[in-house]
Enzyme design. Structure first.
Site: not given
Ligand code: ZN
Length: 504
Positions: A269-270, A273, A299
């Protein structure tokens, strides 16, 4: 709008504006490094000095924006012939400027003081399972944030004004109808899943997993996804986060001995980003064209990698040999790993531990409550009851305590009302982008199985990352996917994926 930047000379006022923006950005990005350090490296004793440093820098960047020449330059540029990109910069800066300029300094300071007091009260209330400890602070913050919204636009719905702090160019009505479609799709889908006969390998990852080995695995996964360690780092923090700019963007994750999947999905997830941030154009650093669009778009990038890649069957086919090398005790097939990673929990009260489906109902509960709070339809004292009522209605579960209910998230103690919806909007946008990339490139599943992530990475770079804030959100999505931003692709994605998993 002119689309030929070369044909328009760079007016002096524009050049000066960019100079000012670069200074403001330098202050803000220095703040980012200090915050990162505070959360990752700083010894606990450093807090008093760090708080002073951060609040001074925050005042400084506000002063540079509001009290310097930015306002005048924006006015000068009003009637100047500008290229499309220059117009986009002016549009974005004006929006920031107007917000910063309309709110009195005094109120900004009151909010900042109230949030630091609320944070302590929230931590204690959560620890003692005592909502009453937090309630006066929440009430104070709701009042201050309503004043804040009133200063920015006395005519508008105050919640819409607060939402625009995070989603400056997406109408609240559009966000609302997307969330409504999610609710209408997910409530019956989850109910069907709960009564389905399919038996998933839900306990495939039971056991304990050494955290050093988990960290090595997270690093391997980041390498696999082409994370650039020359411009990034992986560290550990209580709450995973990403911080930085196109030259230096760092990720954190967390490790739990009994939950190797939690660490992996957080890391991926990170990564999403960071990959976005690192893909912003270098030569526009310090201006809106070199900055990310807004939270839902950010996101969308993290959820795309986390859900559409990291939670896919193909990814587990790729990763399983590496995983079982790291953890020889793990005895499972790629299919079992896929099932365990995507199971829908019967009873989970905690948003950050939620599966891909129930997650959005956790968000919708918060969205409805904060709208009612800011709109003055719900009293703070009634928040716990309203919370439990909505959990019962949407998820058919009753939180056993306020600690596991309305006290679980930090956001309201920060005074962040209007933030929660961006999480769900990001997932929805991720599905639309992934479907469009899939259609255009073909063979994405096979690519994932082969560890070939470059085509998808390039597609995202070209369609999203390189634009910074060139387009407003809806235009960005339309340019990338050829369609308006909607929940259609998400609904199709979850219906198909979970239909297959649970044999619906
Ligand atoms: Zn996030």
């Amino acid at each position: 709008m002119s689309t030929e930047p070369e044909s328009v000379a760079e007016p002096d006022a524009y050049r000066q504006l960019v100079g000012e923006l670069e200074r403001i950005n330098a202050v803000q990005s220095a703040t980012d490094v200090l915050s990162w350090d505070q959360q990752v490296m700083m010894p606990e004793g450093g807090t008093p000095a760090r708080s002073k440093q951060l609040s001074t820098l925050s005042s400084l960047s506000h002063e540079l924006l509001v009290e310097g020449s930015v306002g005048e330059l924006l006015d000068d540029l009003e009637d100047t012939d500008l290229s499309g990109d220059q117009q986009a910069v002016v549009r974005e800066v004006r929006r920031q400027y107007v917000r910063a300029e309309r709110v009195p300094r005094d109120l900004v300071e009151q909010i900042s003081e109230a949030t630091s007091e609320a944070l302590g009260a929230w931590e204690s209330a959560r620890e003692n399972d005592d909502f009453a400890e937090f309630a006066p602070h929440l009430e104070h913050l709701v009042g201050l944030k309503r004043q804040y919204a009133e200063y920015i636009d006395p005519e508008a719905d105050p919640y819409a004004v607060l939402f625009a702090d995070y989603e400056p160019c997406l109408p609240l009505s559009q966000a609302e109808s997307i969330l409504e479609e999610l609710r209408e799709t997910l409530v019956p889908l989850i109910a069907d899943i709960r009564t389905a006969d399919a038996e998933l390998a839900t306990d495939a990852f039971d056991g304990t997993y050494d955290t050093d080995t988990q960290e090595a695995l997270s690093r391997e996964v980041l390498e696999l996804l082409d994370y650039d360690f020359d411009r990034g780092r992986l560290d550990v923090s209580t709450h995973p986060f990403t911080s930085g700019n196109q030259f230096d963007c760092r990720v954190t994750t967390r490790f739990d001995k009994t939950d190797p999947i939690g660490a992996l999905t957080s890391t991926i997830h990170e990564f999403g980003h960071a990959y976005y941030t690192l893909g912003l154009p270098d030569d526009a650093f310090g201006t809106p064209l070199g900055d990310h669009r807004n939270l839902s778009v950010h996101e969308s990038q993290s959820r795309l990698w986390e859900n559409h890649i990291g939670r896919s069957k193909a990814f587990w086919e790729l990763l399983l040999p590496t995983f079982t090398d790291a953890f020889p005790q793990a005895d499972l097939s790629a299919r079992e790993a896929y099932e365990a990673t995507n199971q829908v929990y019967d009873e989970n009260f905690i948003r950050v531990e939620a599966d891909e489906l129930t997650y959005h109902l956790h968000i919708i509960v918060r969205f409805e409550i904060e709208r009612e709070l800011i709109g003055g339809e719900l009293a703070v004292v009634d928040v716990p009851a309203r919370w439990n009522e909505l959990y019962e209605e949407y998820l058919e579960i009753s939180p056993p305590s306020d600690t596991m209910g309305c006290l679980q998230d930090i956001h309201w103690s920060h005074g962040s009302f209007g933030y929660f919806p961006t999480y769900s909007l990001g997932s929805v946008m991720a599905a639309q982008l992934y479907a469009a990339a899939s259609e255009e490139l073909g063979g994405l599943e096979a690519n994932t199985r082969d560890g070939e992530f470059e085509p998808l990475g390039e597609w995202l770079g070209e369609n999203i990352h390189q634009h910074g804030q060139r387009y407003e959100t809806n235009e960005l999505v339309r340019q990338a996917t050829g369609a308006d931003f909607s929940a259609d692709a998400f609904v199709e994605y979850v219906t198909e994926k979970y239909g297959e998993l649970y044999e619906l």
